[in-house]
Write a protein that holds these residues in place. Structure first.
Motif, PDB file in Angstrom:
ATOM      1  N   LYS A 189       0.818   8.543  36.377  1.00 26.53           N
ATOM      2  CA  LYS A 189       1.984   7.518  35.811  1.00 26.53           C
ATOM      3  C   LYS A 189       1.608   6.025  35.713  1.00 26.53           C
ATOM      4  CE  LYS A 189       7.011   7.009  36.648  1.00 26.53           C
ATOM      5  NZ  LYS A 189       8.146   7.362  37.772  1.00 26.53           N
ATOM      6  N   ILE A 394      10.816  13.706  30.785  1.00 23.67           N
ATOM      7  CA  ILE A 394      10.287  12.402  31.002  1.00 23.67           C
ATOM      8  C   ILE A 394       8.806  12.639  31.919  1.00 23.67           C
ATOM      9  CG2 ILE A 394      10.858  10.630  32.595  1.00 23.67           C
ATOM     10  CD1 ILE A 394      13.599  10.707  31.461  1.00 23.67           C
ATOM     11  N   TYR A 398       6.218  10.108  30.092  1.00 28.79           N
ATOM     12  CA  TYR A 398       6.609   8.780  30.331  1.00 28.79           C
ATOM     13  C   TYR A 398       5.477   7.821  30.161  1.00 28.79           C
ATOM     14  CZ  TYR A 398       7.344   5.175  34.094  1.00 28.79           C
ATOM     15  OH  TYR A 398       7.473   4.008  34.733  1.00 28.79           O
ATOM     16  N   ASP A 439      13.265   6.579  34.578  1.00 29.53           N
ATOM     17  CA  ASP A 439      12.461   5.889  33.876  1.00 29.53           C
ATOM     18  C   ASP A 439      13.147   4.606  33.625  1.00 29.53           C
ATOM     19  OD1 ASP A 439      11.117   4.607  31.898  1.00 29.53           O
ATOM     20  OD2 ASP A 439      10.988   6.415  30.449  1.00 29.53           O
TER      21      ASP A 439
END
Length: 599
Positions: A189, A394, A398, A439
């Motif tokens: 991420k 998501i 992301y 998010d």
């Protein structure tokens, strides 16, 4: 026979070794629903009576079947071999997307199941392998008439009509296997911090990771700017890397610098390696972009500068493949054609798109509003199903800098009583807050079109421009768009802009569906919101509608309907097979007409 879609299917998490399992699979309809009881998953030999070309749904021409009828349960089967050099590694079986429920068997053993038609899933199949020729069987259920599953534009009646299209059942994105070591990178991420010139890395590792090292190399246009080695003690690792490093031209102060924009889609390449001493255990290639989006003073800002969005509605359908693009080049071409026309992004409508499209949006510079297929009706199951899909969306998407907004609900689909029903209003609010809880880097539009609740953008749909001959209707349309007061008081489709109890709180106002000029090419039959007879009329009508948009002193962007024709809709700028209906330079000239970009 051509095997389609051979490109690597997961461009933000690339491992070197993999085998694509697209191509010819055995296939069968199970209209009587007897397959599980009769143990079709354990049958020997070629027990299914059809062949299908994966990754195309049986309803498509490219599948080799082309049957648009209802077949709610289908089965797939194919054999494969694991290369000898993959010995002593775990083997993971990946599915890009299977609509809607899937049960996966390897050599007659159930290795896992998944519900949700739009997102990838995978299973470690190592313990089910026997060596030599292996067999995969997939059972799929796709309830054609169930209006509580997220189905989007897939019609729950047998023949397409109006804005509803042919269904997609079963495997519709790439299937592949890859070898992984027990100690490996599981999740990545990247969170950009444009204000401070930093990026945050969150990663999770699996296996026997303690005492191993994680090496991170970040490069920008071939120049290595970060090289870090981290001694691993726990499965979760978080680090912040300074990228601008007190260099003003790397920031967006004078120009775009090292930031990502549609005009300058700058990306950082990353190599991540897990090592035990000098031995490489796992290696993943990925990328990210430095991009910030927020709202301020009634405008959307990109990297702290007002940014006027010129979007086009893109439904992601192809005549021969429906939801599945025939080739990677087709996904790229749609973006190139849209940019050629002067659009700087798209609203990907009622579809969670293939990651390869998002890859090209990142690479080419193209804003994306990410959407999900909606249910048609509302109940507890519909709420749970949509929530699960969004959590998975998501997590998968992301890291794509091109995505700047999420659209969890559209035109009150799946929440038909949201105008006054507090239960459905809470669902709209819950989706808004859920997406923000997952998010914090993107905008969320609560119910694109009308009957909005809490939202980051006031997104309005209005097709009431009328034809060239309907002068009074057109003047009323212009007046409705002209000021904040008039646009908020309008009732397109006889719906209030905000649901009862909610009101505009200063968020930017965008016209996110309009136009839809019907223009028939060749023998195509269909409809549009207004109609023209030839290319000259099409260009004139497009300019007439855009002049109404540009004269508004409140709109801070738009999304024109639509990029291509789709089945019976002939209101695209391009035909269903992506042929321009007019000189695209003229569309660009109209999109480039002067207008106030800061309101």
């Amino acid at each position: 026979m051509t095997t389609y879609r051979q490109e690597y299917p997961r461009p933000q998490f690339v491992r070197e070794n993999w085998i694509n399992l697209n191509g010819t699979w055995s296939f069968a309809f199970d209209d009587k629903g007897v397959g599980s009881q009769e143990r079709w998953y354990a049958r020997e030999g070629d027990s299914f009576d059809k062949e299908i070309q994966v990754p195309f749904a049986y309803q498509t021409k490219l599948s080799g079947i082309g049957d648009p009828g209802f077949h709610d349960t289908v089965w797939y089967k194919r054999e494969f071999e694991v290369p000898r050099e993959w010995a002593d590694q775990n083997i993971v079986l990946h599915f890009g997307a299977v609509d809607y429920r899937a049960w996966v068997y390897v050599n007659g053993q159930l290795v896992g199941s998944h519900e949700g038609g739009h997102i990838n899933f995978s299973f470690d199949i190592t313990d089910s392998l026997k060596g030599g020729m292996e067999t995969i069987v997939v059972k799929v259920e796709d309830p054609s008439e169930d209006e509580t599953i997220p189905r989007g534009k897939q019609f729950w009646l047998e023949e397409s009509a109006s804005i509803w299209y042919t269904r997609t059942t079963g495997i519709w994105q790439t299937v592949w296997i890859e070898p992984v070591t027990r100690t490996r990178i599981d999740k990545l991420k990247w969170t950009p911090d444009v204000d401070n010139g930093r990026v945050k890395l969150d990663t999770e590792l699996a296996g026997n990771y303690e005492g191993k090292k994680l090496e991170v190399e970040i490069s920008y246009k071939g120049q290595r700017i970060v090289e870090d080695s981290i001694l691993i003690h726990e499965s979760f690792i978080s680090r912040i890397f300074d990228l601008y490093n007190l260099k003003i031209f790397r920031t967006g102060f004078h120009h775009d610098g090292w930031n990502w924009t549609p005009e300058n889609p700058n990306l950082f390449d990353v190599l991540m390696t897990v090592k035990d001493g000098s031995q490489v255990l796992d290696q993943v290639r990925t990328y990210f972009g430095m991009r910030k989006v927020h709202t301020e003073n009634g405008m959307v800002y990109l990297n702290n500068k007002p940014y006027y969005q010129k979007l086009v509605l893109d439904q992601g359908y192809w005549a021969d493949g429906l939801l599945t693009a025939p080739s990677d080049e087709d996904l790229k071409k749609d973006i190139e054609l849209a940019k050629e026309m002067g659009f700087n992004g798209c609203r990907k409508h009622q579809k969670t798109e293939d990651p390869r499209f998002l890859y090209w949006a990142d690479q080419l510079g193209f804003l994306v509003w990410g959407e999900c297929a909606a249910a048609a009706s509302f109940n507890d199951q519909a709420v749970a199903r949509l929530t699960k899909e969004w959590i998975e969306i998501i997590e998968r998407d992301y890291n794509h800098p091109s995505i700047i907004a999420w659209v969890p609900l559209n035109e009150s689909w799946g929440i038909p009583g949201v105008r006054a029903d507090h239960h459905q209003q809470h669902h709209s609010l819950a989706m808004y807050h859920l997406l923000h809880s997952l998010d914090g880097t993107r905008l969320v539009i609560s119910n694109d079109g009308w009957e909005l609740t809490r939202t980051d953008i006031c997104a309005i749909h209005n097709y009431n421009h009328g034809s060239e001959q309907e002068r009074e209707k057109y003047e009323n349309y212009k007046e409705e768009l002209r000021t904040k007061e008039s646009i908020l008081a309008s009732m397109p489709a006889k719906r209030n802009i905000y649901a009862n109890g909610f009101s505009h709180q200063g968020e930017p106002i965008l016209l996110t569906e309009y136009g839809g000029i019907g223009f028939r090419i060749g023998e195509d039959e269909g409809w549009g919101y207004t109609s023209v007879a030839n290319e000259e009329e099409f260009i004139n009508d497009y300019q007439r509608i855009m002049e109404a948009v540009y004269q508004s002193n409140v709109l801070h962007g738009y999304c024109y309907t639509q990029l291509t024709d789709v089945e019976q809709e002939i209101n695209g700028i391009l035909t269903y097979d992506r042929k321009p209906k007019c000189d695209l330079r003229k569309i660009r000239a109209i999109n480039d007409m002067w207008h106030s970009e800061t309101i």
